[in-house]
Design a protein around this motif. Structure first.
Motif, PDB file in Angstrom:
ATOM      1  N   GLY A 192     -22.117  29.157   4.603  1.00 22.03           N
ATOM      2  CA  GLY A 192     -20.389  29.537   5.453  1.00 22.03           C
ATOM      3  C   GLY A 192     -19.635  30.338   6.432  1.00 22.03           C
ATOM      4  O   GLY A 192     -19.745  28.744   7.418  1.00 22.03           O
ATOM      5  N   SER A 193     -20.029  30.889   7.120  1.00 23.75           N
ATOM      6  CA  SER A 193     -19.625  31.090   8.361  1.00 23.75           C
ATOM      7  C   SER A 193     -19.869  30.239   9.294  1.00 23.75           C
ATOM      8  O   SER A 193     -20.837  30.243   9.932  1.00 23.75           O
ATOM      9  N   THR A 194     -18.672  29.786  10.441  1.00 18.21           N
ATOM     10  CA  THR A 194     -19.154  29.047  11.367  1.00 18.21           C
ATOM     11  C   THR A 194     -19.479  30.084  12.772  1.00 18.21           C
ATOM     12  O   THR A 194     -19.486  30.047  13.862  1.00 18.21           O
ATOM     13  N   ALA A 195     -18.702  31.084  12.224  1.00 13.48           N
ATOM     14  CA  ALA A 195     -18.696  31.975  13.802  1.00 13.48           C
ATOM     15  C   ALA A 195     -20.243  32.109  14.082  1.00 13.48           C
ATOM     16  O   ALA A 195     -20.748  32.128  14.923  1.00 13.48           O
ATOM     17  N   GLN A 196     -21.240  32.227  13.603  1.00 11.71           N
ATOM     18  CA  GLN A 196     -22.718  32.478  13.227  1.00 11.71           C
ATOM     19  C   GLN A 196     -23.559  31.082  13.199  1.00 11.71           C
ATOM     20  O   GLN A 196     -24.300  31.437  13.319  1.00 11.71           O
ATOM     21  N   THR A 197     -22.779  30.075  13.336  1.00 11.13           N
ATOM     22  CA  THR A 197     -23.613  28.565  13.076  1.00 11.13           C
ATOM     23  C   THR A 197     -24.974  28.559  14.251  1.00 11.13           C
ATOM     24  O   THR A 197     -25.826  28.121  14.274  1.00 11.13           O
ATOM     25  N   ASN A 198     -24.758  29.025  16.118  1.00  7.84           N
ATOM     26  CA  ASN A 198     -25.102  28.898  16.769  1.00  7.84           C
ATOM     27  C   ASN A 198     -26.365  29.696  16.882  1.00  7.84           C
ATOM     28  O   ASN A 198     -27.436  29.393  16.826  1.00  7.84           O
ATOM     29  N   ALA A 199     -25.962  31.130  15.795  1.00  5.79           N
ATOM     30  CA  ALA A 199     -27.250  31.746  15.999  1.00  5.79           C
ATOM     31  C   ALA A 199     -28.397  31.488  14.578  1.00  5.79           C
ATOM     32  O   ALA A 199     -29.724  31.122  14.998  1.00  5.79           O
TER      33      ALA A 199
ATOM     34  N   THR B 280     -37.882  24.367   4.681  1.00  3.31           N
ATOM     35  CA  THR B 280     -36.862  23.543   5.346  1.00  3.31           C
ATOM     36  C   THR B 280     -35.732  24.503   4.937  1.00  3.31           C
ATOM     37  O   THR B 280     -34.934  25.465   3.749  1.00  3.31           O
ATOM     38  N   VAL B 281     -34.772  24.997   6.005  1.00  2.00           N
ATOM     39  CA  VAL B 281     -33.285  25.845   5.663  1.00  2.00           C
ATOM     40  C   VAL B 281     -32.327  25.125   6.632  1.00  2.00           C
ATOM     41  O   VAL B 281     -32.289  24.638   6.942  1.00  2.00           O
ATOM     42  N   ASN B 282     -31.260  24.840   4.862  1.00  2.93           N
ATOM     43  CA  ASN B 282     -30.083  23.643   5.268  1.00  2.93           C
ATOM     44  C   ASN B 282     -29.073  24.907   5.223  1.00  2.93           C
ATOM     45  O   ASN B 282     -28.502  25.630   4.496  1.00  2.93           O
ATOM     46  N   TYR B 283     -28.237  24.752   6.253  1.00  2.00           N
ATOM     47  CA  TYR B 283     -26.972  25.604   6.390  1.00  2.00           C
ATOM     48  C   TYR B 283     -25.483  24.585   6.724  1.00  2.00           C
ATOM     49  O   TYR B 283     -25.916  24.140   8.231  1.00  2.00           O
ATOM     50  N   ASN B 284     -25.153  24.849   5.383  1.00  2.75           N
ATOM     51  CA  ASN B 284     -23.439  24.356   6.130  1.00  2.75           C
ATOM     52  C   ASN B 284     -22.356  24.792   6.194  1.00  2.75           C
ATOM     53  O   ASN B 284     -22.356  25.954   5.501  1.00  2.75           O
ATOM     54  N   SER B 285     -22.531  24.841   7.800  1.00  4.96           N
ATOM     55  CA  SER B 285     -21.240  25.593   8.055  1.00  4.96           C
ATOM     56  C   SER B 285     -19.570  24.892   7.503  1.00  4.96           C
ATOM     57  O   SER B 285     -19.214  24.731   9.031  1.00  4.96           O
ATOM     58  N   ASN B 286     -19.376  25.523   6.805  1.00  5.59           N
ATOM     59  CA  ASN B 286     -18.042  25.133   6.248  1.00  5.59           C
ATOM     60  C   ASN B 286     -16.842  25.615   6.117  1.00  5.59           C
ATOM     61  O   ASN B 286     -15.639  26.083   5.489  1.00  5.59           O
ATOM     62  N   GLY B 287     -17.219  27.383   6.460  1.00  8.54           N
ATOM     63  CA  GLY B 287     -16.375  28.263   6.864  1.00  8.54           C
ATOM     64  C   GLY B 287     -17.041  29.907   5.835  1.00  8.54           C
ATOM     65  O   GLY B 287     -17.698  29.329   4.968  1.00  8.54           O
ATOM     66  N   SER B 288     -16.248  30.877   6.435  1.00 10.26           N
ATOM     67  CA  SER B 288     -16.391  31.787   5.363  1.00 10.26           C
ATOM     68  C   SER B 288     -16.912  31.690   3.564  1.00 10.26           C
ATOM     69  O   SER B 288     -17.080  31.957   2.641  1.00 10.26           O
ATOM     70  N   GLY B 289     -15.168  31.441   3.346  1.00  5.15           N
ATOM     71  CA  GLY B 289     -13.849  31.127   1.875  1.00  5.15           C
ATOM     72  C   GLY B 289     -15.015  30.329   1.243  1.00  5.15           C
ATOM     73  O   GLY B 289     -15.267  31.185   0.135  1.00  5.15           O
ATOM     74  N   ALA B 290     -15.465  29.180   2.195  1.00 10.62           N
ATOM     75  CA  ALA B 290     -16.163  28.159   1.699  1.00 10.62           C
ATOM     76  C   ALA B 290     -17.604  28.858   1.387  1.00 10.62           C
ATOM     77  O   ALA B 290     -17.812  27.393   0.133  1.00 10.62           O
ATOM     78  N   GLY B 291     -18.059  29.014   1.821  1.00 13.03           N
ATOM     79  CA  GLY B 291     -19.446  29.746   1.966  1.00 13.03           C
ATOM     80  C   GLY B 291     -19.475  30.684   0.852  1.00 13.03           C
ATOM     81  O   GLY B 291     -20.624  30.494   0.038  1.00 13.03           O
ATOM     82  N   VAL B 292     -18.585  31.921   0.714  1.00 16.29           N
ATOM     83  CA  VAL B 292     -18.714  32.396  -0.342  1.00 16.29           C
ATOM     84  C   VAL B 292     -18.646  31.733  -1.616  1.00 16.29           C
ATOM     85  O   VAL B 292     -19.606  32.347  -3.027  1.00 16.29           O
ATOM     86  N   THR B 293     -17.443  30.879  -2.077  1.00 15.25           N
ATOM     87  CA  THR B 293     -17.313  30.316  -3.221  1.00 15.25           C
ATOM     88  C   THR B 293     -18.778  28.707  -3.426  1.00 15.25           C
ATOM     89  O   THR B 293     -18.771  28.763  -4.606  1.00 15.25           O
ATOM     90  N   SER B 294     -19.425  28.578  -2.673  1.00 16.08           N
ATOM     91  CA  SER B 294     -20.901  27.675  -2.628  1.00 16.08           C
ATOM     92  C   SER B 294     -21.665  28.677  -3.237  1.00 16.08           C
ATOM     93  O   SER B 294     -22.367  28.206  -4.161  1.00 16.08           O
TER      94      SER B 294
END
Length: 371
Positions: free
Chosen positions: A57-64, A80-94
């Motif tokens: 999801g959100s790219t805004a929080q990527t650095n955090a 193991t935590v995997n975070y795909n920074s693909n944007g809020s809309g795409a994240g919700v869809t995922s």
């Protein structure tokens, strides 16, 4: 139960509640347990989950999230935590499509998205909840040759720039607000998010409330400029383009050494972007909580001279009930850490804004209730 309140009180003591989510027992713990939150049973506060957690999801929080992941995995070595920074809309869809255990979104679930969660059975017979986790300021970034000062850019003028009405940097409306600054006739090159974006939603919400801009939208509603994917893409384009202007979460502006503007509030005063000023505005948000679901509504009419009004909050979206039994301890453990005092205290150095203590307390309670 539903309740609403104005002005999160920063002095509320939440250390005891949040300590339940700490993974280790030492004072410098930077991780959380998946099963030690209030309401959990049969586990100790020093336990750590194990397994892989997938989020998007959100790219805004990527650095955090990158920093939180590093800290959490250091303490809880079996995670193991995997975070795909693909944007809020795409994240919700995922998340809805079961490709992510939780999603990061810079806006709470819309009624349409909530209905999709329900109709898809994503959370079994339950629903998803919104958990505000990372506060941030939206920087209006620009690149004007030979101008390094922080310009005053009103919400009205910004709306006109992104609608294509103001097209050069020496436009009379801009020069009026910046006495003593010599502005060139350079053409303004606006850049906006091309992907479905919570940053777009929040920035357009600010412009709509105070500048007469189009209704806020996750798909940028402006009429001028060039679309670029992700906050990092907007920042890179502005940095590389003479006359460029765009918007991105504050941490992107600072890490790319970009100049950013003072923006106007409801009283017409220009407010400097500092984390303290952003925090002061976020602290006046209206907080509405229904069960574990927590939403913030910013009061754009709040016009204190030390409150920067162009802000956002990133939500972590998870199933309130119906979580996969394997993923549940990981979700509770990691999110419990994200809203803990330890993690929130790191946000300032990362270019973000810690949430008010009362919101952290509501978050801790919500996370402990996930099932």
């Amino acid at each position: 139960m539903k309740f609403q309140r104005y002005g999160a009180v920063a002095g509320v003591a939440v250390a005891a509640a949040l300590a339940l989510s700490a993974c280790g027992s030492d004072n410098n713990s930077t991780t959380s347990t998946s099963t030690s939150s209030a309401g959990s049973t049969g586990s100790s506060a020093s336990s750590c989950p194990s397994g892989t957690l997938n989020a998007a999801g959100s790219t805004a929080q990527t650095n955090a999230i990158s920093q939180f992941t590093k800290d959490y995995q250091t303490k809880c070595t079996g995670v193991t935590v995997n975070y795909n920074s693909n944007g809020s809309g795409a994240g919700v869809t995922s998340f809805i499509q079961r490709q992510a255990d939780f999603a990061g979104s810079d806006y709470a679930l819309s009624s349409t998205q909530a209905a999709q969660v329900t109709s898809s059975g994503r959370c079994g017979t339950g629903s998803a909840v919104d958990i505000p986790a990372v506060g941030g300021a939206i920087a209006v970034i620009y690149n004007i040759p030979n101008v390094t000062t922080s310009l005053n850019l009103s919400a009205k003028n910004l709306a006109a720039i992104f609608d294509g009405t103001i097209t050069t940097w020496n436009d009379a409306a801009i020069t009026k607000d910046n006495p003593g600054v010599t502005l060139p006739s350079t053409k303004i090159q606006p850049f906006f998010r091309s992907d479905t974006s919570g940053t777009s939603y929040n920035f357009s919400n600010y412009l709509n409330n105070l500048g007469g801009f189009a209704a806020p939208n996750k798909q940028w509603p402006g009429k001028a400029g060039q679309g670029v994917a992700k906050s990092s893409g907007v920042a890179a384009k502005v940095k590389a383009t003479a006359g460029g202007i765009g918007y991105a979460e504050y941490s992107y502006a600072t890490q790319d050494s970009l100049t950013f503007a003072n923006v106007s509030n409801a009283a017409g005063s220009f407010i400097k972007l500092t984390q303290t000023n952003a925090s002061n505005f976020i602290a006046k948000a209206k907080v509405a909580q229904t069960g574990a679901d927590t939403k913030l509504a910013f009061d754009y009419q709040y016009s204190a001279a030390d409150a920067y009004p162009n802000v956002l909050a990133t939500y972590e979206i998870a199933c309130g009930t119906g979580n996969d039994s394997t993923a549940l301890p990981l979700i509770k453990g990691f999110l419990g850490y994200v809203v803990s005092n330890t993690a929130q205290s790191e946000l300032t150095n990362l270019g973000y804004v810690p949430l008010p203590a009362s919101v952290q307390a509501a978050d801790a309670s919500a996370i402990s209730s996930l099932s």
